[in-house]
Design a protein around this motif. Structure first.
Motif, short mmCIF file in Angstrom:
data_model
loop_
_atom_site.label_atom_id
_atom_site.label_comp_id
_atom_site.label_asym_id
_atom_site.label_seq_id
_atom_site.Cartn_x
_atom_site.Cartn_y
_atom_site.Cartn_z
N GLY A 80 0.81 -1.21 0.00
CA GLY A 80 0.00 0.00 0.00
C GLY A 80 0.85 1.26 0.00
O GLY A 80 0.56 2.22 -0.73
N ALA A 81 1.91 1.26 0.80
CA ALA A 81 2.80 2.43 0.87
C ALA A 81 3.54 2.64 -0.44
O ALA A 81 3.77 3.78 -0.85
N LEU A 82 3.91 1.55 -1.10
CA LEU A 82 4.61 1.66 -2.38
C LEU A 82 3.71 2.30 -3.43
O LEU A 82 4.12 3.23 -4.14
N GLY A 131 -5.58 17.16 -0.67
CA GLY A 131 -5.39 15.76 -1.08
C GLY A 131 -3.98 15.28 -0.80
O GLY A 131 -3.78 14.14 -0.36
N HIS A 132 -2.99 16.13 -1.04
CA HIS A 132 -1.60 15.77 -0.76
C HIS A 132 -1.40 15.55 0.74
O HIS A 132 -0.76 14.58 1.14
N ARG A 133 -1.95 16.45 1.53
CA ARG A 133 -1.77 16.31 2.98
C ARG A 133 -2.44 15.04 3.50
O ARG A 133 -1.88 14.33 4.33
N PHE A 134 -3.65 14.75 3.02
CA PHE A 134 -4.36 13.54 3.46
C PHE A 134 -3.60 12.29 3.04
O PHE A 134 -3.36 11.39 3.84
N ALA A 135 -3.21 12.24 1.76
CA ALA A 135 -2.49 11.07 1.25
C ALA A 135 -1.14 10.92 1.95
O ALA A 135 -0.70 9.80 2.24
N TRP A 137 0.06 7.76 3.98
CA TRP A 137 1.31 7.10 3.62
C TRP A 137 2.24 6.97 4.84
O TRP A 137 2.83 5.92 5.07
N ALA A 138 2.35 8.04 5.61
CA ALA A 138 3.20 8.00 6.81
C ALA A 138 2.68 6.94 7.78
O ALA A 138 3.47 6.21 8.39
N HIS A 165 11.68 18.65 3.33
CA HIS A 165 10.61 17.67 3.55
C HIS A 165 10.50 16.74 2.35
O HIS A 165 10.43 15.52 2.49
N ARG A 166 10.49 17.33 1.16
CA ARG A 166 10.36 16.54 -0.07
C ARG A 166 11.53 15.56 -0.22
O ARG A 166 11.34 14.39 -0.53
N ARG A 167 12.74 16.04 0.03
CA ARG A 167 13.92 15.16 -0.09
C ARG A 167 13.87 14.03 0.93
O ARG A 167 14.20 12.88 0.62
N THR A 168 13.47 14.35 2.16
CA THR A 168 13.41 13.34 3.21
C THR A 168 12.39 12.26 2.87
O THR A 168 12.69 11.06 2.96
N MET A 169 11.20 12.66 2.47
CA MET A 169 10.16 11.69 2.16
C MET A 169 10.50 10.86 0.92
O MET A 169 10.25 9.65 0.88
N ALA A 170 11.08 11.51 -0.08
CA ALA A 170 11.51 10.76 -1.27
C ALA A 170 12.61 9.77 -0.91
O ALA A 170 12.63 8.64 -1.41
N GLY A 171 13.51 10.16 -0.01
CA GLY A 171 14.57 9.25 0.44
C GLY A 171 14.01 8.04 1.17
O GLY A 171 14.47 6.91 0.97
#
Length: 197
Positions: A22-24, A39-43, A47-48, A99-105
């Protein structure tokens, strides 16, 4: 492909795999769709939460043992949990690029790369994907998984705009397609945007 190795595994492994799958899928949609809206914040929160389940369930899986019941996978789980907390903190501080780099990592390291290693011979997911033929019930489950993947891909593509300009979140009341001059309101310290192309 056969699902019996997974269906015969412990509940912790089944939960771990379900949350990781699901996370993938969801993570791919979050990374490639428009950022900053509701939508981004909810998703992102969903995901988190899935990533917490992925990392947390790993502490009940002891297939690889290097230090007693523990392995480097458990260290990765601790790193994932710490990185998730850090990524959320960065978002709350409005440090969006970090934030974006951390989550993408986290997505690449904890899901994509680690997921690849689960496909090595001797692992359950290797047996699922590379051995046997599907029975009718397993074929239905595989079809459902493919339909979920197709839906995630469709949502991802629908969320993209094709516009290369950086978008500022609408929740801030800003139309990023225009150039704006900020005029402070005298009461309440609110700002009104005005301007034109």
């Amino acid at each position: 492909m056969q699902l019996s190795p997974l269906l015969n595994a412990s509940p912790a492994i089944q939960l771990h795999v379900a949350a990781a799958a699901g996370a993938l899928l969801l993570g791919g949609a979050v990374l490639f769709r428009r950022k900053g809206d509701a939508g981004h914040r909810f998703a992102g929160r969903l995901w988190a939460g899935l990533m917490v389940v992925v990392a947390g369930s790993s502490f009940f899986i002891h297939e690889l043992r290097l230090w007693g019941a523990w392995s480097p996978i458990h260290l990765l789980s601790l790193l994932t949990l710490a990185s998730l907390a850090w990524g959320v903190r960065l978002a709350r501080q409005r440090r969006i690029n970090a934030h974006r780099r951390t989550m993408a990592g986290i997505y690449v390291g904890a899901l994509v790369i680690t997921g690849f290693f689960t496909l090595l011979p001797g692992r359950i997911m290797h047996d699922v994907f590379f051995t046997g033929a599907l029975k009718p019930g397993e074929a239905a489950m595989a079809g459902l998984a493919l339909a979920t993947l197709a839906a995630a891909l469709a949502l991802t593509l629908a969320g993209r705009r094709g516009d290369a300009r950086v978008r500022i979140p609408r929740m801030m009341g800003i139309d990023s397609t225009r150039s704006w001059a900020w005029i402070p309101r005298h009461r309440g310290h609110r700002f009104h945007a005005s301007g034109s192309l």
